[in-house]
Design a protein around this motif. Structure first.
Motif, PDB file in Angstrom:
ATOM      1  N   GLU A   1       0.837  -1.190   0.000  1.00  0.00           N
ATOM      2  CA  GLU A   1       0.000   0.000   0.000  1.00  0.00           C
ATOM      3  C   GLU A   1       0.874   1.242   0.000  1.00  0.00           C
ATOM      4  O   GLU A   1       1.592   1.525   0.961  1.00  0.00           O
ATOM      5  CB  GLU A   1      -0.921   0.010   1.221  1.00  0.00           C
ATOM      6  CG  GLU A   1      -1.907  -1.154   1.259  1.00  0.00           C
ATOM      7  CD  GLU A   1      -2.822  -1.100   2.464  1.00  0.00           C
ATOM      8  OE1 GLU A   1      -2.821  -0.052   3.149  1.00  0.00           O
ATOM      9  OE2 GLU A   1      -3.519  -2.085   2.724  1.00  0.00           O
TER      10      GLU A   1
ATOM     11  N   GLU B   1       0.014   4.367   0.181  1.00  0.00           N
ATOM     12  CA  GLU B   1      -0.378   5.365   1.171  1.00  0.00           C
ATOM     13  C   GLU B   1       0.258   5.090   2.527  1.00  0.00           C
ATOM     14  O   GLU B   1       0.740   6.007   3.201  1.00  0.00           O
ATOM     15  CB  GLU B   1      -1.909   5.386   1.310  1.00  0.00           C
ATOM     16  CG  GLU B   1      -2.643   5.770   0.036  1.00  0.00           C
ATOM     17  CD  GLU B   1      -2.865   4.579  -0.892  1.00  0.00           C
ATOM     18  OE1 GLU B   1      -2.285   3.498  -0.620  1.00  0.00           O
ATOM     19  OE2 GLU B   1      -3.602   4.720  -1.881  1.00  0.00           O
TER      20      GLU B   1
ATOM     21  N   SER C   1      -4.716   3.014 -13.974  1.00  0.00           N
ATOM     22  CA  SER C   1      -6.154   3.125 -13.776  1.00  0.00           C
ATOM     23  C   SER C   1      -6.684   4.241 -14.644  1.00  0.00           C
ATOM     24  O   SER C   1      -5.914   5.054 -15.197  1.00  0.00           O
ATOM     25  CB  SER C   1      -6.489   3.420 -12.310  1.00  0.00           C
ATOM     26  OG  SER C   1      -5.996   4.704 -11.948  1.00  0.00           O
TER      27      SER C   1
ATOM     28  N   ALA D   1      -9.882   9.306 -12.146  1.00  0.00           N
ATOM     29  CA  ALA D   1     -10.465   9.161 -10.812  1.00  0.00           C
ATOM     30  C   ALA D   1     -10.053  10.359  -9.981  1.00  0.00           C
ATOM     31  O   ALA D   1      -9.093  11.063 -10.329  1.00  0.00           O
ATOM     32  CB  ALA D   1     -10.000   7.859 -10.160  1.00  0.00           C
ATOM     33  N   PRO D   2     -10.755  10.631  -8.872  1.00  0.00           N
ATOM     34  CA  PRO D   2     -10.322  11.721  -7.990  1.00  0.00           C
ATOM     35  C   PRO D   2      -8.914  11.481  -7.475  1.00  0.00           C
ATOM     36  O   PRO D   2      -8.464  10.341  -7.341  1.00  0.00           O
ATOM     37  CB  PRO D   2     -11.353  11.672  -6.850  1.00  0.00           C
ATOM     38  CG  PRO D   2     -12.525  10.945  -7.420  1.00  0.00           C
ATOM     39  CD  PRO D   2     -11.970   9.974  -8.400  1.00  0.00           C
ATOM     40  N   ALA D   3      -8.214  12.555  -7.216  1.00  0.00           N
ATOM     41  CA  ALA D   3      -6.848  12.438  -6.709  1.00  0.00           C
ATOM     42  C   ALA D   3      -6.841  11.728  -5.367  1.00  0.00           C
ATOM     43  O   ALA D   3      -7.707  11.958  -4.521  1.00  0.00           O
ATOM     44  CB  ALA D   3      -6.229  13.829  -6.581  1.00  0.00           C
ATOM     45  N   ASP D   4      -5.858  10.864  -5.158  1.00  0.00           N
ATOM     46  CA  ASP D   4      -5.696  10.123  -3.917  1.00  0.00           C
ATOM     47  C   ASP D   4      -4.706  10.874  -3.041  1.00  0.00           C
ATOM     48  O   ASP D   4      -3.497  10.876  -3.310  1.00  0.00           O
ATOM     49  CB  ASP D   4      -5.196   8.704  -4.233  1.00  0.00           C
ATOM     50  CG  ASP D   4      -5.164   7.817  -3.009  1.00  0.00           C
ATOM     51  OD1 ASP D   4      -4.745   8.305  -1.944  1.00  0.00           O
ATOM     52  OD2 ASP D   4      -5.544   6.635  -3.119  1.00  0.00           O
ATOM     53  N   ASP D   5      -5.217  11.521  -1.988  1.00  0.00           N
ATOM     54  CA  ASP D   5      -4.350  12.356  -1.146  1.00  0.00           C
ATOM     55  C   ASP D   5      -3.240  11.542  -0.499  1.00  0.00           C
ATOM     56  O   ASP D   5      -2.093  11.994  -0.406  1.00  0.00           O
ATOM     57  CB  ASP D   5      -5.182  13.054  -0.065  1.00  0.00           C
ATOM     58  CG  ASP D   5      -6.097  14.119  -0.637  1.00  0.00           C
ATOM     59  OD1 ASP D   5      -5.845  14.550  -1.778  1.00  0.00           O
ATOM     60  OD2 ASP D   5      -7.060  14.507   0.055  1.00  0.00           O
ATOM     61  N   GLY D   6      -3.577  10.339  -0.034  1.00  0.00           N
ATOM     62  CA  GLY D   6      -2.558   9.520   0.608  1.00  0.00           C
ATOM     63  C   GLY D   6      -1.433   9.148  -0.338  1.00  0.00           C
ATOM     64  O   GLY D   6      -0.253   9.168   0.037  1.00  0.00           O
ATOM     65  N   ARG D   7      -1.790   8.850  -1.572  1.00  0.00           N
ATOM     66  CA  ARG D   7      -0.786   8.487  -2.575  1.00  0.00           C
ATOM     67  C   ARG D   7       0.094   9.691  -2.923  1.00  0.00           C
ATOM     68  O   ARG D   7       1.309   9.566  -3.085  1.00  0.00           O
ATOM     69  CB  ARG D   7      -1.497   7.959  -3.811  1.00  0.00           C
ATOM     70  CG  ARG D   7      -0.615   7.289  -4.817  1.00  0.00           C
ATOM     71  CD  ARG D   7      -1.430   6.417  -5.733  1.00  0.00           C
ATOM     72  NE  ARG D   7      -2.475   7.157  -6.447  1.00  0.00           N
ATOM     73  CZ  ARG D   7      -3.463   6.586  -7.114  1.00  0.00           C
ATOM     74  NH1 ARG D   7      -3.576   5.268  -7.138  1.00  0.00           N
ATOM     75  NH2 ARG D   7      -4.359   7.306  -7.758  1.00  0.00           N
TER      76      ARG D   7
ATOM     77  N   PRO E   1      -2.244   6.642 -13.368  1.00  0.00           N
ATOM     78  CA  PRO E   1      -3.292   7.456 -12.754  1.00  0.00           C
ATOM     79  C   PRO E   1      -3.039   8.936 -12.991  1.00  0.00           C
ATOM     80  O   PRO E   1      -1.908   9.407 -12.853  1.00  0.00           O
ATOM     81  CB  PRO E   1      -3.188   7.108 -11.267  1.00  0.00           C
ATOM     82  CG  PRO E   1      -2.578   5.752 -11.237  1.00  0.00           C
ATOM     83  CD  PRO E   1      -1.619   5.713 -12.396  1.00  0.00           C
TER      84      PRO E   1
ATOM     85  N   ASP F   1      -3.639  11.569 -11.267  1.00  0.00           N
ATOM     86  CA  ASP F   1      -3.100  12.337 -10.142  1.00  0.00           C
ATOM     87  C   ASP F   1      -1.588  12.160 -10.031  1.00  0.00           C
ATOM     88  O   ASP F   1      -0.862  13.106  -9.725  1.00  0.00           O
ATOM     89  CB  ASP F   1      -3.790  11.973  -8.839  1.00  0.00           C
ATOM     90  CG  ASP F   1      -3.678  10.490  -8.490  1.00  0.00           C
ATOM     91  OD1 ASP F   1      -3.369   9.691  -9.395  1.00  0.00           O
ATOM     92  OD2 ASP F   1      -3.920  10.143  -7.326  1.00  0.00           O
TER      93      ASP F   1
END
Length: 636
Positions: A503, A505, A552, A555-561, A600, A602
């Motif tokens: 993971e 994140e 992918s 998609a909305p941005a993944d803040d943790g990533r 992705p 983001d």
């Protein structure tokens, strides 16, 4: 063999009364009780005159266990009434550290709950919601002449279940004590008080066999008396054993069933009124009337616990409940419970806390910590501000953090640095003296003989079950406590888990936390630590490997990533000296992701922005002559 067996349910007032009546009537030579045999030479200490509830706390080689007693525990009544009658009173069970108690933190965990098939069948037959309601109907609501009913109940429970290896070993050991006592007593009676699940087996095991007194196993473990509380005894708070609602059953023990029911209703109403909840006199009358009617409908002479509770719900709760009342099942209240239910459970549990006699022995840690708190002026009440740049402030901070890690109550941190990168150089704490502090310190002695050793031991105990993100928190706690011996163990575990992590994140949280300690934490002594550097290296490489494989659609941005990439950028910029990856390798990963249409969005956009930001800062630094224009060390 003139032996009387009394099978009991732990912390049952009805069983406690039967035990007292039987001992007083028989005047036995011996009273044998399920309890730790290694404490037999310290029974005088147990009977010093404590205010119950208390517990025998035992620990050895990483395992801790409690043997709790309250005023109405059948084992406590057997001990005190047996002594008063002049009997030779002895505990006959294996010590708490014995392998037979592995994975069990409470000696008096109800065996019939571990072998639940027959009790579930009985609940269906008697239309009872759970074993607690069943028990109330069969014994507590009608406590007269229960000896035969108890024997039949436990014969049925045991007849449908086979003991596990640990229980079988305990029963064989207890049987040896019983045979020896019966032989030594001659014609005089012997009374045996054990959990009812064990009673049928003990009767069988004592018909034949040796009559020599068994040896008491010894170990390097220790046992101390600790204050306990009714809340810790309560099944509604997750306790493993015995009766729920200890304050209610304490009232049953002291005042009888009728007064206990009235007292419970009044206690709930007082609590609700204290919280400004509207409860009228008519509501109080309705609750009592409903409880009495339910008791008659259910065949109870006086309202039982569930009669009172159901009557209170009917009178005080007008809307639908979002969850079933906790007395219809076993376990703690769930989030979102109705305020009236919360106060009912609180009234049932009570606030009674035990107190040890002043002459009760305690581990050296207790005296040492209390003296240290006095010397550092941390034993008072109120708010304390500490400057971490001041040596005295740092000493006081480390003491408070060690107490926090050990979960000693009364020390609450209000503000302070949250990570090694947090530019906060002071702390605020709120000190609140409380009765539970001494008990918590006694229990903390299982981890070490000094405050620093105990805090380190408690942190080490958290490592095996900690998530990868939690390990960084343990590492920072060790820094706050000034414990350096722990870091190697935590970091070696952390490095291994980093290599297996999948993971991004979570790895970002680890990298940011460890990088902060490595870069900035001169205050706590972890800056430039080479072992931390190894974790930074492994985390950076793992994050880059994982993000390059991500594909992918939009998609909305993944803040943790994205935070993981920021931490990776900071590692490349500020910790290049500990990284095994070359800058060109990192740049290659960034370029490939930024130009990969399947990556992705983001990640692609973030890496482009990082590159542009870095070029801007390089240009500014170079303009002032701080670095050459070719000296960029970031992902660009």
């Amino acid at each position: 063999m003139n032996t009387t067996f009394i099978g009991v349910r732990h912390h049952s007032p009805a069983c406690a009364r039967l035990v007292a009546e039987t001992i007083e009537r028989l005047n036995p030579a011996y009273v044998l009780i399920e309890g730790p045999a290694d404490v037999n030479d310290r029974l005088d200490e147990l009977l010093l005159g404590h205010e119950l509830p208390i517990a025998i706390f035992s620990y050895d080689d990483g395992h801790a266990s409690w043997t709790p007693f309250c005023d109405y525990s059948p084992e406590w009544v057997a001990l005190t009434v047996g002594r008063a009658c002049g009997a030779d009173v002895r505990f006959i069970d294996l010590p708490a550290w014995h392998p037979a108690f592995a994975w069990r933190s409470n000696r008096y965990a109800d065996a019939e709950l571990r072998y639940a098939e027959v009790t579930e069948r009985l609940c269906r037959e008697f239309a009872a919601d759970n074993v607690d309601t069943l028990w109330d109907q069969m014994f507590e609501a009608d406590p007269d002449d229960i000896a035969e009913r108890l024997a039949q109940y436990f014969d049925l429970v045991r007849g449908a279940a086979s003991a596990d290896e640990g229980d079988a070993e305990r029963e064989e050991y207890m049987a040896r004590w019983i045979r020896a006592a019966a032989h030594d007593a001659g014609d005089r009676p012997v009374v045996v008080v054990t959990g009812g699940f064990h009673t049928p087996a003990l009767k069988s095991l004592t018909t034949s066999g040796g009559v020599d007194w068994p040896e008491v196993p010894r170990s390097s473990g220790m046992s101390y008396l600790v204050p306990y509380s009714h809340q810790r005894l309560d099944a509604f708070t997750g306790y493993q054993s015995g009766m729920p609602s200890p304050e209610y059953y304490h009232r049953v023990w002291t005042d009888g069933l009728a007064k206990a029911a009235d007292g419970l209703v009044e206690s709930v109403v007082e609590r609700l009124r204290g919280l400004k909840q509207p409860v009228s006199t008519a509501d109080l009358i309705a609750a009592r009337t409903l409880a009495t009617g339910l008791a008659r409908l259910r065949g109870h002479v006086y309202p039982a616990r569930t009669d009172v509770l159901d009557g209170l719900v009917s009178a005080l709760v007008a809307e639908d409940l979002s969850q079933p009342p906790p007395w219809t099942r076993r376990g703690p209240l769930l989030p979102g419970a109705h305020p009236a239910l919360v106060q009912m459970v609180a009234a049932l549990s009570g606030e009674r806390v035990g107190t040890l006699h002043p002459e009760t022995p305690a581990p050296p840690l207790v005296t040492a910590v209390l003296e240290e708190l006095r010397t550092l002026e941390l034993d008072g009440k109120g708010e304390v501000r500490l400057a971490l740049t001041d040596p005295d402030g740092m000493v006081r901070s480390r003491v408070l953090h060690r107490l926090r890690v050990l979960q000693v109550p009364g020390f609450r941190r209000l503000a302070g640095p949250l990570s090694g990168a947090d530019p906060v150089l002071d702390e605020r704490w709120r000190l609140t003296p409380c009765e539970e502090r001494v008990g918590a310190l006694i229990e903390a002695a299982q981890y070490g003989g000094t405050l620093a050793e105990a805090a380190g031991g408690a942190l080490e105990r958290r490592i095996p079950k900690a998530s990868i993100a939690d390990l960084t928190g343990i590492l920072f706690d060790a820094a706050l406590c000034g414990i350096t011996t722990l870091s190697g163990d935590v970091i070696s575990t952390l490095a291994k888990r980093v290599q297996d992590a999948s993971e991004v994140e979570v790895l970002g949280v680890v990298l940011a936390g460890v990088l902060g300690l490595w870069r900035h934490d001169r205050l706590f002594g972890t800056a430039q630590d080479p072992v931390l550097g190894a974790v930074i290296d492994a985390s950076t490489a793992r994050i880059l490997w994982l993000v390059e494989g991500l594909h992918s659609g939009p998609a909305p941005a993944d803040d943790g990533r994205l935070r993981a990439l920021i931490a990776t950028r900071d590692a490349v910029v500020h910790a290049q000296s500990v990284l095994s990856m070359q800058r060109t390798d990192v740049q290659g990963v960034a370029r490939r992701i930024a130009s990969d249409a399947a990556a992705p969005p983001d990640l692609r956009g973030h890496l482009i922005l990082v590159r542009q930001e870095c070029l801007l800062w390089v240009d500014r630094f170079a303009r002032f002559g701080w670095i050459p224009r070719s000296g960029c060390g970031s992902l660009c």
